[in-house]
Design an enzyme around this catalytic site. Structure first.
Site, PDB file in Angstrom:
ATOM      1  N   LEU A   1       3.582 -21.250  -0.441  1.00 16.33           N
ATOM      2  CA  LEU A   1       2.343 -20.453  -0.525  1.00 16.33           C
ATOM      3  C   LEU A   1       1.169 -21.298  -1.011  1.00 16.33           C
ATOM      4  O   LEU A   1       0.021 -21.000  -0.687  1.00 16.33           O
ATOM      5  CB  LEU A   1       2.518 -19.274  -1.491  1.00 16.33           C
ATOM      6  CG  LEU A   1       2.924 -17.923  -0.919  1.00 16.33           C
ATOM      7  CD1 LEU A   1       2.889 -16.866  -2.019  1.00 16.33           C
ATOM      8  CD2 LEU A   1       1.991 -17.493   0.213  1.00 16.33           C
TER       9      LEU A   1
ATOM     10  N   TYR B   1      -1.169 -23.391  -4.172  1.00 19.89           N
ATOM     11  CA  TYR B   1      -1.814 -23.010  -5.437  1.00 19.89           C
ATOM     12  C   TYR B   1      -0.778 -22.453  -6.403  1.00 19.89           C
ATOM     13  O   TYR B   1      -0.830 -21.300  -6.825  1.00 19.89           O
ATOM     14  CB  TYR B   1      -2.921 -21.985  -5.189  1.00 19.89           C
ATOM     15  CG  TYR B   1      -4.141 -22.541  -4.497  1.00 19.89           C
ATOM     16  CD1 TYR B   1      -4.662 -23.786  -4.837  1.00 19.89           C
ATOM     17  CD2 TYR B   1      -4.800 -21.818  -3.521  1.00 19.89           C
ATOM     18  CE1 TYR B   1      -5.787 -24.287  -4.218  1.00 19.89           C
ATOM     19  CE2 TYR B   1      -5.925 -22.312  -2.889  1.00 19.89           C
ATOM     20  CZ  TYR B   1      -6.412 -23.551  -3.244  1.00 19.89           C
ATOM     21  OH  TYR B   1      -7.534 -24.040  -2.627  1.00 19.89           O
TER      22      TYR B   1
ATOM     23  N   ASP C   1     -14.696 -10.328  -3.033  1.00 22.32           N
ATOM     24  CA  ASP C   1     -13.948 -11.463  -2.493  1.00 22.32           C
ATOM     25  C   ASP C   1     -14.677 -11.987  -1.263  1.00 22.32           C
ATOM     26  O   ASP C   1     -15.800 -11.595  -0.972  1.00 22.32           O
ATOM     27  CB  ASP C   1     -12.523 -11.030  -2.138  1.00 22.32           C
ATOM     28  CG  ASP C   1     -12.500 -10.036  -0.990  1.00 22.32           C
ATOM     29  OD1 ASP C   1     -13.567  -9.461  -0.686  1.00 22.32           O
ATOM     30  OD2 ASP C   1     -11.433  -9.842  -0.397  1.00 22.32           O
TER      31      ASP C   1
ATOM     32  N   ARG D   1       0.814  -1.211   0.000  1.00 20.05           N
ATOM     33  CA  ARG D   1       0.000   0.000   0.000  1.00 20.05           C
ATOM     34  C   ARG D   1       0.851   1.267   0.000  1.00 20.05           C
ATOM     35  O   ARG D   1       0.317   2.366   0.215  1.00 20.05           O
ATOM     36  CB  ARG D   1      -0.932   0.009   1.223  1.00 20.05           C
ATOM     37  CG  ARG D   1      -2.083  -0.981   1.099  1.00 20.05           C
ATOM     38  CD  ARG D   1      -3.012  -0.902   2.309  1.00 20.05           C
ATOM     39  NE  ARG D   1      -4.153  -1.808   2.158  1.00 20.05           N
ATOM     40  CZ  ARG D   1      -5.054  -2.029   3.093  1.00 20.05           C
ATOM     41  NH1 ARG D   1      -4.965  -1.414   4.266  1.00 20.05           N
ATOM     42  NH2 ARG D   1      -6.060  -2.863   2.879  1.00 20.05           N
TER      43      ARG D   1
ATOM     44  N   TYR E   1     -12.649 -10.842  -9.427  1.00 22.97           N
ATOM     45  CA  TYR E   1     -12.235 -10.157  -8.204  1.00 22.97           C
ATOM     46  C   TYR E   1     -10.973  -9.333  -8.426  1.00 22.97           C
ATOM     47  O   TYR E   1     -10.917  -8.138  -8.127  1.00 22.97           O
ATOM     48  CB  TYR E   1     -11.991 -11.138  -7.033  1.00 22.97           C
ATOM     49  CG  TYR E   1     -11.166 -10.443  -5.981  1.00 22.97           C
ATOM     50  CD1 TYR E   1     -11.724  -9.441  -5.196  1.00 22.97           C
ATOM     51  CD2 TYR E   1      -9.786 -10.668  -5.871  1.00 22.97           C
ATOM     52  CE1 TYR E   1     -10.953  -8.718  -4.290  1.00 22.97           C
ATOM     53  CE2 TYR E   1      -9.021  -9.954  -4.976  1.00 22.97           C
ATOM     54  CZ  TYR E   1      -9.606  -8.989  -4.195  1.00 22.97           C
ATOM     55  OH  TYR E   1      -8.839  -8.254  -3.331  1.00 22.97           O
TER      56      TYR E   1
ATOM     57  N   GLU F   1      -2.344  -8.884  -4.836  1.00 18.41           N
ATOM     58  CA  GLU F   1      -3.669  -9.486  -4.953  1.00 18.41           C
ATOM     59  C   GLU F   1      -3.597 -10.969  -5.302  1.00 18.41           C
ATOM     60  O   GLU F   1      -4.370 -11.766  -4.779  1.00 18.41           O
ATOM     61  CB  GLU F   1      -4.505  -8.747  -6.003  1.00 18.41           C
ATOM     62  CG  GLU F   1      -4.916  -7.330  -5.588  1.00 18.41           C
ATOM     63  CD  GLU F   1      -5.756  -7.308  -4.316  1.00 18.41           C
ATOM     64  OE1 GLU F   1      -6.334  -8.348  -3.960  1.00 18.41           O
ATOM     65  OE2 GLU F   1      -5.830  -6.237  -3.685  1.00 18.41           O
TER      66      GLU F   1
END
Length: 369
Positions: free
Chosen positions: A85, A87, A143, A30, A125, A42
């Site tokens: 992590l 996936y 989400d 951010r 998303y 994201e």
DNA sequence: GACCCGTGGCC
DNA sequence: TGGCCAAGGGT
């Protein structure tokens, strides 16, 4: 489901954004609104909690500071950045996306949600999140947080496990979000969803928007969101063969599709492929493994049990139970084997899934540097 | 639309 | 322990 009038919407926007200005989290991604930074964060945050992502994000930006660096990265380095992590197709899709951007978009990101959603790995998303945060587009980012927050605020009882439910939330949120600070609005909803409006133990009494929370006011907050249950993980049995070649290990790179694609493990044989009879003994199993290696890999080896306790590892919809064997190779011609010998030092460079770490731990091997 | 794809944390 | 949850997308 309830509907808010214009005054309530304005009141909610102001209340939410004032809270976000005061209490919004200071997170590494951010610090600016660079679309590359927003995009990487994201993708990492999909199905993954913030505290897990932070160190991965910092290292990823160190290793791959720009889209061009990511596009040019060797796959081994790419998967290593993602190791742990889960996936793993996420990061391979990210590289495809980076290459698409350079090849077909002249390195320029599309600035609309529809344009972003054309890219590999960017669904509805993530397209909404990047469009709103990086490009100030007034589009929702629906989400799990958005489902949880708005289902409670508005008492939306559509089943969030069903794909078509997304449209209901997108329409409801589109009416409510401001046109001037859409990115902050979407991020405020995420912060709300991970603080006062969590799934199991919400702290709505202290929430800045509790007076807008109709489910809370009605005392049935935990009934939302409505979600049908997922099936239990299916049991799958394997035999793992820990075979030394000198000081090296015999390892395989998994196929490029399916579970743990392109990651490295010791040979894992589905017990079903051993075609054992129902009354097979332990000795029968050892013989079947030896026969399997000869048949499938043209490798001669002897095996013996390593540990009577199986390694277990549960994925989203599979529960693996893995019997461990040690093997001694009699031959070393690996021409028919989809793998190679791996030295201990090389182990730290290869992408290794968590289940393989558990297997090595039983053999006294730690993968920490 | 149903199913596939990881891992860590919590109770 | 098992079940559920956590900033989803691809096929």
């Amino acid at each position: 489901m309830i509907e808010w009038n214009a005054a309530t919407i304005k009141d909610f926007q102001t209340t939410l954004l004032n809270w976000y200005d005061q209490e919004g989290r200071d997170l590494p991604w951010r610090r600016d609104h660079d679309p590359y930074h927003v995009w990487v964060s994201e993708i990492m945050l999909q199905q993954t909690q913030v505290q897990t992502v932070i160190p991965y994000y910092e290292r990823f930006m160190d290793w791959f500071p720009t889209v061009a660096d990511l596009a040019a990265a060797p796959e081994e380095r790419l998967l290593k950045a993602w190791e742990g992590l889960g996936y793993y197709s996420r990061v391979r899709n990210m590289q495809r996306c980076a290459r698409q951007l350079l090849a077909d978009y002249d390195g320029q990101w599309p600035e609309t949600a529809a344009g972003l959603a054309e890219l590999t790995g960017i669904g509805p998303y993530t397209a909404g999140a990047i469009a709103s945060i990086a490009f100030n587009q007034p589009v929702p980012a629906v989400d799990g947080n958005a489902y949880r927050v708005f289902s409670r605020l508005l008492k939306i009882d559509a089943d969030v496990a069903k794909p078509q439910t997304r449209k209901i939330f997108e329409r409801a949120i589109a009416r409510i979000m401001p046109t001037d600070r859409p990115g902050d609005f979407n991020q405020a909803i995420m912060d709300l969803g991970s603080s006062y409006m969590t799934a199991r133990q919400p702290d709505t009494a202290h929430s800045p928007v509790k007076r807008f929370n109709q489910a809370y006011l009605d005392g049935d907050e935990l009934a939302y969101p409505v979600k049908t249950k997922k099936p239990r993980p299916k049991p799958v049995a394997y035999v793992a063969v820990l075979a030394r070649m000198g000081t090296d290990w015999l390892m395989t790179q998994r196929p490029s599709n399916g579970m743990l694609a392109n990651l490295w493990t010791v040979p894992l044989i589905p017990v079903a492929d051993l075609e054992l009879a129902d009354d097979a003994t332990a000795a029968d199993q050892l013989a079947a493994v030896t026969a399997y290696f000869k048949r499938e890999y043209r490798l001669k080896l002897t095996v013996q049990p390593l540990d009577v306790r199986p390694v277990t590892h549960t994925f989203t919809h599979q529960k693996w139970t893995i019997q461990l064997l040690t093997g001694q190779l009699v031959t070393s011609d690996l021409a028919y084997f989809a793998g190679r010998r791996i030295s201990e030092s090389e182990l730290t460079r290869l992408p290794i899934p968590k289940v393989q770490e558990k297997i090595f731990a039983r053999a006294g091997v730690s993968l920490k540097d």
